[in-house]
Design a protein around this motif. Structure first.
Motif, short mmCIF file in Angstrom:
data_model
loop_
_atom_site.label_atom_id
_atom_site.label_comp_id
_atom_site.label_asym_id
_atom_site.label_seq_id
_atom_site.Cartn_x
_atom_site.Cartn_y
_atom_site.Cartn_z
N ALA A 91 44.31 48.32 28.24
CA ALA A 91 44.07 48.06 26.99
C ALA A 91 43.54 46.91 26.55
O ALA A 91 43.50 45.89 27.39
N VAL A 92 43.13 46.59 25.08
CA VAL A 92 42.81 45.21 24.94
C VAL A 92 44.24 44.71 24.21
O VAL A 92 44.86 45.33 23.48
N TYR A 93 44.49 43.42 24.59
CA TYR A 93 45.99 42.76 24.35
C TYR A 93 45.59 41.61 23.32
O TYR A 93 44.69 40.82 23.72
N TYR A 94 46.39 41.92 22.30
CA TYR A 94 46.36 40.76 21.44
C TYR A 94 47.53 39.90 21.11
O TYR A 94 48.66 40.26 21.31
N CYS A 95 47.33 38.60 20.87
CA CYS A 95 48.24 37.69 20.70
C CYS A 95 48.35 37.70 19.26
O CYS A 95 47.53 37.70 18.35
N ASN A 96 49.92 37.64 18.72
CA ASN A 96 49.85 37.50 17.39
C ASN A 96 51.01 36.45 17.09
O ASN A 96 52.00 36.13 18.06
N ALA A 97 50.95 35.83 15.88
CA ALA A 97 51.93 34.63 15.49
C ALA A 97 52.22 34.78 14.14
O ALA A 97 51.29 34.88 13.33
N PHE A 106 54.08 30.09 2.62
CA PHE A 106 54.42 31.35 3.25
C PHE A 106 54.19 31.41 4.71
O PHE A 106 52.96 30.86 5.00
N TYR A 107 54.98 32.10 5.67
CA TYR A 107 54.34 32.43 6.82
C TYR A 107 53.25 33.74 6.80
O TYR A 107 53.66 34.50 5.90
N GLU A 108 52.39 33.59 7.56
CA GLU A 108 51.28 34.72 7.64
C GLU A 108 51.29 35.29 8.79
O GLU A 108 51.51 34.47 10.07
N ASP A 109 50.83 36.25 9.21
CA ASP A 109 50.36 36.94 10.53
C ASP A 109 48.87 36.29 10.85
O ASP A 109 48.00 36.72 10.17
N TYR A 110 49.01 35.91 12.10
CA TYR A 110 47.49 35.62 12.69
C TYR A 110 47.33 36.13 14.19
O TYR A 110 48.41 36.64 14.78
N TRP A 111 46.14 36.55 14.31
CA TRP A 111 45.90 37.51 15.51
C TRP A 111 44.88 36.53 16.41
O TRP A 111 43.86 36.22 15.62
N GLY A 112 44.78 36.87 17.78
CA GLY A 112 43.71 36.47 18.46
C GLY A 112 42.72 37.39 18.54
O GLY A 112 42.68 38.42 17.90
N GLN A 113 41.55 37.02 19.26
CA GLN A 113 40.33 38.05 19.30
C GLN A 113 40.54 39.15 20.56
O GLN A 113 39.96 40.24 20.28
#
Length: 121
Positions: A91-97, A106-113
């Motif tokens: 699969a394609v694996y994505y990092c999330n923070a 506020f906290y927000e969701d960020y994603w890697g490429q």
């Protein structure tokens, strides 16, 4: 803004291991939970593992006992050690923070490429 950059994907034979890394950079005030998600062709993105700032972890059942998530808060980084890989892990694996950028309330969701992991049988 917060930027997430993944590394460590690749091609591996079944039974092999890979270690994914993800580093967050930019105007970071604080990072709460971090995690890894994956998306296989034709399937929805699914959670693989998450880790809180305090180190509590959660895994999808299919990777329990094979994958280990960890983080280094000083480096704003999260890692995924993947052992006993199976073709189904391809699969394609994505990092999330969940991060709070400087100047934001506020906290927000960020994603890697995303980084490709391919496991051959």
């Amino acid at each position: 803004q917060v930027l997430l950059v993944e590394s460590g994907g690749g091609l591996v034979q079944a039974g092999g291991s890979l270690r994914l890394s993800c580093a967050a950079s930019g105007s970071i005030f604080s990072i709460n939970a971090m995690g890894w998600y994956r998306q296989a062709p034709g399937k929805q993105r699914e959670l693989v593992a998450t880790i809180t700032k305090g180190g509590s972890t959660n895994y999808v059942d299919s990777v329990k006992g094979r994958f280990t998530i960890s983080r280094d808060n000083a480096k704003n980084s999260v890692y995924l050690q993947m052992n006993s890989l199976e073709p189904e892990d391809t699969a394609v694996y994505y990092c999330n923070a969940a991060a709070r950028a400087l100047g934001r309330i506020f906290y927000e969701d960020y994603w890697g490429q995303g980084t490709q992991v391919t496991v051959s049988s």
